[in-house]
Design an enzyme around this catalytic site. Structure first.
Site, PDB file in Angstrom:
ATOM      1  CG  LEU A 169      72.729   8.996 -23.435  1.00 34.19           C
ATOM      2  CD1 LEU A 169      73.032   7.620 -24.014  1.00 34.19           C
ATOM      3  CD2 LEU A 169      71.727   9.742 -24.299  1.00 34.19           C
TER       4      LEU A 169
ATOM      5  CB  VAL B 141      72.602  -1.070 -21.924  1.00 36.15           C
ATOM      6  CG1 VAL B 141      74.075  -0.673 -21.865  1.00 36.15           C
ATOM      7  CG2 VAL B 141      72.416  -2.479 -21.380  1.00 36.15           C
ATOM      8  CB  CYS B 142      70.892   3.295 -24.529  1.00 36.81           C
ATOM      9  SG  CYS B 142      71.418   2.146 -25.816  1.00 36.81           S
ATOM     10  CB  THR B 143      68.179   4.268 -19.958  1.00 34.67           C
ATOM     11  OG1 THR B 143      67.223   4.153 -21.019  1.00 34.67           O
ATOM     12  CG2 THR B 143      67.628   5.184 -18.878  1.00 34.67           C
TER      13      THR B 143
END
Length: 212
Positions: free
Chosen positions: A49, A44-46
Site C-alpha cells: 500500500l 508485505v501489505c504495508t
C-alpha cells in the site's frame, strides 16, 4: 463467483476508510485498480500500500483510481494507514474497503479456502471506464506485487484500446509495438502507421509506438 476478462466488474456499496463507496459511481469514467490484501498490520501489505501511494501521480496521469480491500474493519484500516504513512514515508490517499461481512470478497472470489479460510488473497483487477475487467492477477500471501508492472500493463491496455497494435514481451512505454495480423490492406497500413513498419514475418510487423 468466477470473473473473467471482459466481464462487467460487479457493483457494490461498502464501507471504506473514506466512508461508504458505491463502486461504479466512485469509478465514474476512470480506469481502476482494485486490489485485495490479506490483512492490516502485516509487513508485505504495508509495503504494497505504501508503493501504491507513492505512485499516486503516475496513476492520476493515466486516469486510474486505486482502491484496496481486506476483511478488516474501518477502524483497523484508519489506524493502519498511519503506520503505512510513517514506515513507508508516504501519504495514503486512496480508499481501503472494509469488507468485514465479506460481501465484496464473495463477489470477486477473494477468499480461497485452500490458502486461507479467513484472509483475502492478493488479487488485482484492472477495470476500464466501461466497468469491464481487463486484467486479473492473483498472488500468494508471501509474495508482494510489482506495482510498476501494473502500470506497464495499464499503459499497454490504454495504448492497444485505441490503436491496432499489441505489445510484445517485456514491452515498456515508448518502445516498438506489433501491428495486429488482421491489418493487411496496404492503404490502411500506411494511414494507421505513418511512421512506417518493419516486417520480420508476415505475422510479425514492428512499428514505433503510435501515440508517441
Amino acid at each position: 463467483m468466477t470473473l473473467r476478462l471482459g466481464d462487467i466488474a460487479p457493483d457494490f456499496t461498502q464501507q471504506s476508510s473514506q466512508g461508504a463507496i458505491s463502486f461504479h459511481e466512485w469509478l465514474g469514467d476512470s480506469w481502476a485498480i482494485l486490489f485485495s490484501h490479506p490483512a492490516d498490520y502485516t509487513p508485505v501489505c504495508t509495503t504494497e500500500l505504501g508503493a501504491t501511494a507513492k505512485l499516486a501521480q503516475e496513476f492520476k496521469k493515466r486516469n486510474v483510481k486505486a482502491i484496496a480491500l481486506s476483511v478488516d474493519p474501518v477502524e483497523s484500516h484508519q489506524g493502519w494507514i498511519k503506520d503505512i504513512n510513517e514506515t513507508q514515508s508516504t501519504d495514503v490517499q486512496f480508499p481501503i474497503i472494509a469488507d468485514a461481512d465479506r460481501k465484496v470478497s464473495t463477489l470477486y472470489d477473494l477468499i480461497h479456502p485452500n490458502a486461507s479460510t479467513t484472509a483475502t488473497v492478493r488479487s488485482v483487477f484492472i477495470i476500464d471506464p466501461h466497468k469491464k475487467i481487463r486484467l486479473t492477477l492473483t498472488y500468494p500471501a508471501s509474495t508482494g506485487r510489482n506495482f510498476n508492472e501494473l502500470l506497464r500493463v495499464i499503459d499497454s491496455l490504454q495504448l492497444t484500446e485505441y490503436h491496432s497494435v499489441a505489445t510484445p514481451a517485456n514491452w515498456e512505454d515508448g518502445q516498438d509495438v506489433v501491428i495486429l495480423p488482421s491489418i493487411t490492406d496496404p492503404v490502411v497500413l500506411e494511414t494507421k502507421f505513418p511512421k512506417g513498419y518493419k516486417t520480420v514475418k508476415p505475422y510479425l510487423r514492428l512499428t514505433p509506438q503510435p501515440n508517441k
